[in-house]
Motif scaffolding. Structure first.
Motif, mmCIF file in Angstrom:
data_model
loop_
_atom_site.group_PDB
_atom_site.id
_atom_site.type_symbol
_atom_site.label_atom_id
_atom_site.label_comp_id
_atom_site.label_asym_id
_atom_site.label_seq_id
_atom_site.Cartn_x
_atom_site.Cartn_y
_atom_site.Cartn_z
ATOM 1 N N ASP A 143 13.570 1.717 -8.672
ATOM 2 C CA ASP A 143 12.825 2.498 -7.685
ATOM 3 C C ASP A 143 12.308 1.621 -6.765
ATOM 4 O OD1 ASP A 143 11.965 4.929 -6.814
ATOM 5 O OD2 ASP A 143 9.937 4.592 -7.377
ATOM 6 N N ALA A 144 11.923 0.317 -6.901
ATOM 7 C CA ALA A 144 11.432 -0.744 -6.162
ATOM 8 C C ALA A 144 12.486 -1.273 -5.047
ATOM 9 C CB ALA A 144 10.946 -1.930 -6.705
ATOM 10 N N PHE A 145 13.782 -1.052 -5.583
ATOM 11 C CA PHE A 145 14.833 -1.407 -4.594
ATOM 12 C C PHE A 145 15.090 -0.367 -3.718
ATOM 13 C CE2 PHE A 145 15.924 -4.935 -7.860
ATOM 14 C CZ PHE A 145 15.817 -5.989 -6.937
ATOM 15 N N ALA A 146 14.894 0.954 -4.351
ATOM 16 C CA ALA A 146 15.290 1.944 -3.383
ATOM 17 C C ALA A 146 14.061 2.007 -2.251
ATOM 18 C CB ALA A 146 15.326 3.264 -4.114
ATOM 19 N N PHE A 147 12.908 1.857 -2.654
ATOM 20 C CA PHE A 147 11.827 1.823 -1.507
ATOM 21 C C PHE A 147 12.135 0.622 -0.552
ATOM 22 C CE2 PHE A 147 8.063 -0.241 -0.172
ATOM 23 C CZ PHE A 147 7.270 0.975 0.677
ATOM 24 N N ILE A 148 12.365 -0.435 -0.914
ATOM 25 C CA ILE A 148 12.826 -1.412 -0.115
ATOM 26 C C ILE A 148 14.180 -1.207 0.809
ATOM 27 C CG2 ILE A 148 13.695 -3.967 0.077
ATOM 28 C CD1 ILE A 148 12.325 -4.418 -2.653
ATOM 29 N N ARG A 149 14.994 -0.598 0.438
ATOM 30 C CA ARG A 149 16.071 -0.019 1.257
ATOM 31 C C ARG A 149 15.469 0.990 2.245
ATOM 32 N NH1 ARG A 149 18.970 -0.125 -3.558
ATOM 33 N NH2 ARG A 149 18.448 1.807 -3.796
ATOM 34 N N TYR A 150 14.959 1.780 1.831
ATOM 35 C CA TYR A 150 14.059 2.915 2.623
ATOM 36 C C TYR A 150 13.079 2.465 3.855
ATOM 37 C CZ TYR A 150 10.653 6.353 4.101
ATOM 38 O OH TYR A 150 9.713 7.012 4.892
ATOM 39 N N ARG A 201 0.875 -1.031 -0.410
ATOM 40 C CA ARG A 201 0.081 0.038 0.121
ATOM 41 C C ARG A 201 0.890 1.429 0.157
ATOM 42 N NH1 ARG A 201 -3.270 0.080 4.675
ATOM 43 N NH2 ARG A 201 -1.484 1.115 5.763
ATOM 44 N N ILE A 202 1.915 1.243 0.780
ATOM 45 C CA ILE A 202 2.937 2.315 0.925
ATOM 46 C C ILE A 202 3.388 2.573 -0.347
ATOM 47 C CG2 ILE A 202 4.837 3.400 2.191
ATOM 48 C CD1 ILE A 202 3.925 2.133 4.512
ATOM 49 N N LEU A 203 3.964 1.343 -1.031
ATOM 50 C CA LEU A 203 4.562 1.577 -2.384
ATOM 51 C C LEU A 203 3.867 2.104 -3.392
ATOM 52 C CD1 LEU A 203 7.141 0.823 -4.115
ATOM 53 C CD2 LEU A 203 6.161 -1.422 -4.294
ATOM 54 N N LYS A 204 2.462 1.633 -3.287
ATOM 55 C CA LYS A 204 1.648 2.159 -4.542
ATOM 56 C C LYS A 204 1.183 3.550 -4.274
ATOM 57 C CE LYS A 204 -1.554 -1.234 -4.550
ATOM 58 N NZ LYS A 204 -2.526 -2.263 -4.815
ATOM 59 N N LYS A 205 0.706 3.995 -2.886
ATOM 60 C CA LYS A 205 0.038 5.103 -2.838
ATOM 61 C C LYS A 205 1.060 6.337 -2.524
ATOM 62 C CE LYS A 205 -4.363 3.518 -1.577
ATOM 63 N NZ LYS A 205 -5.436 3.700 -0.703
ATOM 64 N N GLU A 206 2.310 6.049 -1.947
ATOM 65 C CA GLU A 206 3.202 6.820 -1.226
ATOM 66 C C GLU A 206 4.548 6.962 -2.320
ATOM 67 O OE1 GLU A 206 3.678 6.803 2.836
ATOM 68 O OE2 GLU A 206 1.713 6.565 3.240
ATOM 69 N N TRP A 207 5.064 6.021 -2.644
ATOM 70 C CA TRP A 207 6.371 6.032 -3.337
ATOM 71 C C TRP A 207 6.232 6.101 -4.956
ATOM 72 C CZ3 TRP A 207 10.909 6.293 -0.695
ATOM 73 C CH2 TRP A 207 11.834 5.811 -1.369
ATOM 74 N N ARG A 208 5.156 5.389 -5.638
ATOM 75 C CA ARG A 208 5.260 5.260 -6.894
ATOM 76 C C ARG A 208 4.629 6.616 -7.597
ATOM 77 N NH1 ARG A 208 1.108 4.199 -10.507
ATOM 78 N NH2 ARG A 208 -0.282 4.003 -8.547
ATOM 79 N N PRO A 209 5.355 7.171 -8.718
ATOM 80 C CA PRO A 209 5.186 8.645 -9.042
ATOM 81 C C PRO A 209 3.605 8.177 -9.892
ATOM 82 C CG PRO A 209 6.981 7.600 -10.314
ATOM 83 C CD PRO A 209 6.740 6.551 -9.340
ATOM 84 N N GLU A 210 2.758 9.057 -9.736
ATOM 85 C CA GLU A 210 1.551 9.275 -10.351
ATOM 86 C C GLU A 210 1.644 9.050 -11.659
ATOM 87 O OE1 GLU A 210 -0.876 12.599 -9.157
ATOM 88 O OE2 GLU A 210 -0.115 12.395 -7.097
ATOM 89 N N VAL A 211 2.397 9.339 -12.524
ATOM 90 C CA VAL A 211 2.345 9.229 -14.004
ATOM 91 C C VAL A 211 3.052 7.821 -14.693
ATOM 92 C CG1 VAL A 211 2.493 11.598 -14.460
ATOM 93 C CG2 VAL A 211 4.519 10.407 -14.117
ATOM 94 N N GLY A 212 3.389 7.134 -13.448
ATOM 95 C CA GLY A 212 3.890 5.666 -13.689
ATOM 96 C C GLY A 212 5.653 5.875 -14.154
ATOM 97 N N TYR A 213 6.008 4.630 -14.708
ATOM 98 C CA TYR A 213 7.414 4.705 -15.001
ATOM 99 C C TYR A 213 7.404 4.683 -16.373
ATOM 100 C CZ TYR A 213 8.331 3.564 -10.117
ATOM 101 O OH TYR A 213 8.271 3.559 -8.583
ATOM 102 N N GLU A 214 8.638 4.925 -16.948
ATOM 103 C CA GLU A 214 8.902 5.173 -18.448
ATOM 104 C C GLU A 214 9.514 3.495 -18.851
ATOM 105 O OE1 GLU A 214 11.373 8.335 -19.641
ATOM 106 O OE2 GLU A 214 10.123 9.915 -18.513
#
Length: 57
Positions: free
Chosen positions: A27-34, A6-19
């Motif tokens: 970004d997912a690995f950065a989130f896991i480290r955080y 939930r945190i990953l989807k709502k707070e971490w992921r950019p609203e426009v998505g990824y390129e």
């Protein structure tokens, strides 16, 4: 585990998505480290999961 996603989807992921998939993976690995090493959790008395695990060893 649901809270992590939930945190990953709502707070971490950019609203426009990824390129690209590579950008999303990085970004997912950065989130896991955080989440594991920097973000305190109220359940753990605001210690990080890494700190709690280290205390048990």
């Amino acid at each position: 585990m649901g809270r992590v996603f939930r945190i990953l989807k709502k707070e971490w992921r950019p609203e426009v998505g990824y390129e690209s998939v590579d950008q999303a993976t990085t970004d997912a690995f950065a989130f896991i480290r955080y989440y594991n090493f920097m973000r305190g959790h109220s359940y753990n008395n605001y210690a990080t999961p890494a700190e709690v695990e280290k205390a048990f060893k």
